[in-house]
Design a protein around this motif. Structure first.
Motif, mmCIF file in Angstrom:
data_model
loop_
_atom_site.group_PDB
_atom_site.id
_atom_site.type_symbol
_atom_site.label_atom_id
_atom_site.label_comp_id
_atom_site.label_asym_id
_atom_site.label_seq_id
_atom_site.Cartn_x
_atom_site.Cartn_y
_atom_site.Cartn_z
ATOM 1 N N PHE A 141 33.192 37.269 34.246
ATOM 2 C CA PHE A 141 34.556 36.736 34.383
ATOM 3 C C PHE A 141 34.547 35.361 35.060
ATOM 4 C CE2 PHE A 141 35.722 41.289 34.160
ATOM 5 C CZ PHE A 141 36.585 41.205 33.081
ATOM 6 N N ARG A 142 33.547 35.132 35.905
ATOM 7 C CA ARG A 142 33.512 33.869 36.642
ATOM 8 C C ARG A 142 32.570 32.847 36.020
ATOM 9 N NH1 ARG A 142 35.067 37.437 40.893
ATOM 10 N NH2 ARG A 142 36.425 36.436 42.412
ATOM 11 N N ASP B 194 46.060 32.850 22.686
ATOM 12 C CA ASP B 194 45.899 33.694 23.864
ATOM 13 C C ASP B 194 46.804 34.926 23.729
ATOM 14 O OD1 ASP B 194 46.025 34.795 26.386
ATOM 15 O OD2 ASP B 194 46.477 32.940 27.427
ATOM 16 N N ALA B 195 48.103 34.711 23.543
ATOM 17 C CA ALA B 195 49.040 35.823 23.349
ATOM 18 C C ALA B 195 49.906 35.522 22.116
ATOM 19 C CB ALA B 195 49.896 36.009 24.598
ATOM 20 N N GLY C 215 49.878 34.724 29.814
ATOM 21 C CA GLY C 215 48.706 34.854 28.954
ATOM 22 C C GLY C 215 47.699 35.818 29.526
ATOM 23 N N VAL C 216 46.580 35.948 28.832
ATOM 24 C CA VAL C 216 45.546 36.892 29.247
ATOM 25 C C VAL C 216 44.174 36.256 29.154
ATOM 26 C CG1 VAL C 216 46.913 38.885 28.547
ATOM 27 C CG2 VAL C 216 45.333 37.889 26.909
ATOM 28 N N SER C 217 44.122 34.917 29.006
ATOM 29 C CA SER C 217 42.823 34.276 28.889
ATOM 30 C C SER C 217 42.359 33.840 30.262
ATOM 31 C CB SER C 217 42.891 33.104 27.912
ATOM 32 O OG SER C 217 43.740 32.114 28.416
ATOM 33 N N CYS C 218 41.343 32.996 30.261
ATOM 34 C CA CYS C 218 40.649 32.608 31.485
ATOM 35 C C CYS C 218 41.570 32.245 32.673
ATOM 36 C CB CYS C 218 39.716 31.478 31.105
ATOM 37 S SG CYS C 218 38.753 30.840 32.410
ATOM 38 N N LEU D 259 38.817 44.706 35.382
ATOM 39 C CA LEU D 259 38.668 44.253 36.765
ATOM 40 C C LEU D 259 38.683 45.423 37.746
ATOM 41 C CD1 LEU D 259 41.091 41.170 36.635
ATOM 42 C CD2 LEU D 259 38.597 41.091 36.690
ATOM 43 N N MET E 240 42.208 37.658 39.959
ATOM 44 C CA MET E 240 40.899 38.127 40.369
ATOM 45 C C MET E 240 40.825 38.630 41.813
ATOM 46 S SD MET E 240 37.868 35.708 39.369
ATOM 47 C CE MET E 240 37.582 35.831 37.647
ATOM 48 N N VAL F 236 43.228 35.440 34.130
ATOM 49 C CA VAL F 236 42.256 36.304 34.810
ATOM 50 C C VAL F 236 41.869 35.692 36.150
ATOM 51 C CG1 VAL F 236 39.939 37.313 34.679
ATOM 52 C CG2 VAL F 236 41.400 37.324 32.662
ATOM 53 N N PRO G 113 40.721 39.212 25.062
ATOM 54 C CA PRO G 113 41.299 39.063 26.395
ATOM 55 C C PRO G 113 40.275 38.599 27.426
ATOM 56 C CG PRO G 113 42.123 41.057 25.381
ATOM 57 C CD PRO G 113 41.074 40.505 24.452
ATOM 58 N N GLY G 114 40.689 37.662 28.257
ATOM 59 C CA GLY G 114 39.838 37.186 29.342
ATOM 60 C C GLY G 114 38.954 36.013 28.967
ATOM 61 N N GLN G 115 38.932 35.639 27.679
ATOM 62 C CA GLN G 115 38.063 34.529 27.273
ATOM 63 C C GLN G 115 38.692 33.192 27.644
ATOM 64 O OE1 GLN G 115 35.038 34.575 26.145
ATOM 65 N NE2 GLN G 115 34.877 36.800 26.001
ATOM 66 N N GLU G 116 37.843 32.183 27.643
ATOM 67 C CA GLU G 116 38.328 30.831 27.912
ATOM 68 C C GLU G 116 39.324 30.450 26.830
ATOM 69 O OE1 GLU G 116 36.589 26.345 28.567
ATOM 70 O OE2 GLU G 116 35.234 28.035 28.449
ATOM 71 N N ASN G 117 40.506 30.003 27.236
ATOM 72 C CA ASN G 117 41.527 29.657 26.238
ATOM 73 C C ASN G 117 41.170 28.345 25.601
ATOM 74 O OD1 ASN G 117 43.671 29.460 24.602
ATOM 75 N ND2 ASN G 117 45.181 29.960 26.140
ATOM 76 N N ALA H 285 42.972 43.013 29.034
ATOM 77 C CA ALA H 285 42.292 41.927 29.752
ATOM 78 C C ALA H 285 42.028 42.286 31.203
ATOM 79 C CB ALA H 285 43.132 40.655 29.696
#
Lengths: 294, 295
Positions: free
Chosen positions: A95-96, A37-38, B172-175, B211, B182, B178, A139-143, B207
């Motif tokens: 995102f959701r 993730d990071a 972190g910056v994953s799901c 938004l 939100m 976020v 970024p933003g993906q399911e970890n 990330a």
């Protein structure tokens, strides 16, 4: 071959700096960054990639605006609040979207596509401290625990092919999916704590997690001199839970200086922290040897 | 108004900033811990917990003798949580994401809702500050389902209006990260001026900027490391709202479990100004609307 993973529960306790130092002291192990993730280990190791692969995992729904009838069945079915009206029709918020396919299945107009998610990239690289397996989720993906499992599998294959006896992994913060995925079947989890209320609280939770998955634990207290009282509380917890405390490292500005120089702190020079790290490494080797022997 | 305090890198000071902001906010506010894997906000705000509730996820259970082995459920499930082995239907509740697809698709009533425990939700009060927190059950792999329920609880608390919220997000910056930011009106990124801090700030910007919410930065441990975080913020147009100097006093206050804003008048002033700047930023509205207004 022993596989060691460095975790912490709480972020920012010094996992990555300690992993780099252990990798340096271990003499060319297979190195694996499981914080997909990071990830930060590459900033100390400057890897030169020789293999790069895309990582795809899971799917996401996308409504074709021309085919959508506007009936709203998808919104009613979605439990993630990922489908919203857009004018007379509906659209999916990526995102959701959880990628469950329920909307796709129940759409009476078959207006919803189900596209594979391109979630990130993984690599195998040469570094001066050993071969490194690492990745970056977009970024933003399911970890994804799946990506963590994939990296560990690659590391194992490399270790076998190169007859390398040791894998050292830098883990993620937290106690969720990626951490659980990094723990299964490892020989030792090295938990890096710090003498603060958060450090102690999070150590306790991560220790429970390791116990739950029957993973042996060793503890390092980082920046122990910041609060001798809190350090003693961590020592007490270690005794109570029978977790060997393998080192108490002092706060040392050499850690940040080494980071700025792009080096492991043990490569950088002779700071007060180095002695503690050497001691930690010897104790970790002894623990994994004992376990192998048992 | 909702402020989310986030960061790419862990341990940069999210909880320190969240707890301090809550203490100096100066208007009715709820402090929310959405770092459900390792919640720490309570260690500093020390709330009196007034109510707790267990959080559950709906998962399927097989009704003995009713399954016709048609396979519709296992075909639909994307998470390998239900599978047909010969003509025996097996469920793996820990893999389930709770989408309800299998229950909806089963033609023979062979599945019935059961529950998996996700953790707990806690409500409380600390010196005039409302408190809400999620706490993931140790061994539970998925944090977003519990986070969704905490966010619903927050929506309930804010429904009457007149209250703001400060969210302490997971690193972190994953799901999960976020997920935590939100609902926010402003996302405040806490970083430190080190190569790790800079790298993860870059990831966080990438990330969170899709938004379309205003982003701002707090540099913690300023004076440590180098100047590249400041340069990055300047280049990317990210406003730096506060710099917390690198000081042993701050580290020791943290080690004692003291809220930094309460450690000295200087710190209190720093966070009061930060709170004021955040209000102004939130009042300006989403970045996307501002851009539309300029166009």
């Amino acid at each position: 071959m022993p596989e060691i993973v460095v975790i912490s529960g709480k972020g920012g306790t010094g996992k990555t700096s300690i992993t780099a130092a252990l990798a340096h002291l271990a003499d060319h192990p297979i190195i694996c960054d499981l914080d997909v993730d990071a990830p930060d280990l590459h900033l100390l190791l400057q890897p030169s990639p020789w293999r790069q692969e895309e990582f795809r995992s899971g799917f996401e729904a996308a409504i074709d605006p021309l085919a959508c009838l506007g009936c709203g069945e998808c919104q009613t079915r979605c439990r993630y609040g990922a489908v919203n009206p857009r004018g007379e029709i509906y659209a999916v918020d990526p995102f959701r979207c959880e990628g469950c396919k329920v909307c796709v299945h129940f759409c009476p107009a078959q207006a919803i596509a189900f596209n594979e998610r391109h979630c990130g990239r993984w690599q195998i690289s040469d570094t001066r401290l050993g071969v490194m397996v690492h990745a970056q989720l977009f970024p933003g993906q399911e970890n994804s625990g799946r990506l963590v499992a994939l990296l560990r599998q690659q590391a194992k294959e490399l270790a076998k092919a190169r007859d390398q006896a040791l894998i050292i992994c830098d883990g993620a913060p937290g106690i969720g999916c990626p951490v659980i995925s990094s723990l299964s079947g490892v020989d030792l989890a090295v938990v890096v704590s710090e003498p603060t209320p958060s450090g102690l609280h999070d150590l306790e939770r991560v220790a429970q997690l390791c116990e739950h998955f029957r993973v042996p634990v060793a503890v390092i207290i980082n920046k122990h001199d910041l609060s001798p009282d809190r350090s003693r509380e961590i020592e007490d917890l270690c005794r109570l839970r029978r977790m060997p405390l393998v080192a108490q490292l002092p706060f040392d500005e050499a850690v940040v200086k080494a980071m700025l120089a792009g080096q492991a702190v043990t490569e950088y020079g002779q700071g007060p922290i180095n002695q503690g790290l050497t001691q930690a490494w010897q104790a970790i080797q002894a623990l994994t040897r004992d376990r192998r022997a048992a | 108004m909702i402020i989310a305090v986030a960061s790419g890198k862990g341990g940069t000071g999210k909880t320190t900033v969240s707890a301090s902001l809550a203490q100096v906010w100066g208007a009715p506010v709820v402090a929310v811990d959405l770092d459900v894997e390792e919640p720490n906000l309570h260690l500093f705000l020390r709330p009196e917990i007034t109510s707790t509730s267990r959080a559950w996820l709906e998962v399927p259970r097989v009704v003995e003798g009713a399954c016709t082995a048609c396979g519709a459920c296992s075909e639909l499930c994307q998470f390998k949580a239900i599978s047909l082995l010969g003509d025996v239907l097996l469920t793996f509740p820990e893999m389930c994401h709770g989408c309800g697809g299998c229950l909806a698709v089963c033609p023979s009533g062979a599945l019935t809702p059961d529950q998996r425990e996700l953790g707990e939700i806690l409500w409380g009060r600390a010196e005039g500050v409302g408190f809400l927190s999620g706490r993931l059950r140790v061994g539970e792999a998925m944090s977003p389902p519990l986070m969704r329920q905490v966010r619903q609880a927050l929506a309930g608390l804010l429904a009457g209006g007149g209250r703001d919220a400060i969210i302490d997000a997971p690193p972190g910056v994953s799901c999960p990260a976020v997920n935590a930011v939100m609902d926010a009106d402003v996302i405040l990124l806490v970083t430190e001026p080190t190569p790790f801090g800079l790298h993860d700030l870059g990831l966080a910007r990438e990330a969170f900027s899709p938004l379309g919410k205003p982003l701002a930065v707090v540099i913690n441990r300023a004076g440590l490391g180098d100047d590249r975080v400041r340069e990055f913020c300047r280049r990317e147009g990210l406003p730096i709202l506060a710099e917390i100097p690198f000081a042993r006093q701050a580290a020791e206050a943290y080690a004692r479990g003291q809220v930094l804003a309460c450690a000295s008048d200087d710190y209190r002033g720093l966070f009061a100004k930060l709170a004021q700047d955040l209000r102004h930023l939130a009042a300006r509205g989403p970045a996307s609307e501002r851009m539309a207004a300029h166009a």
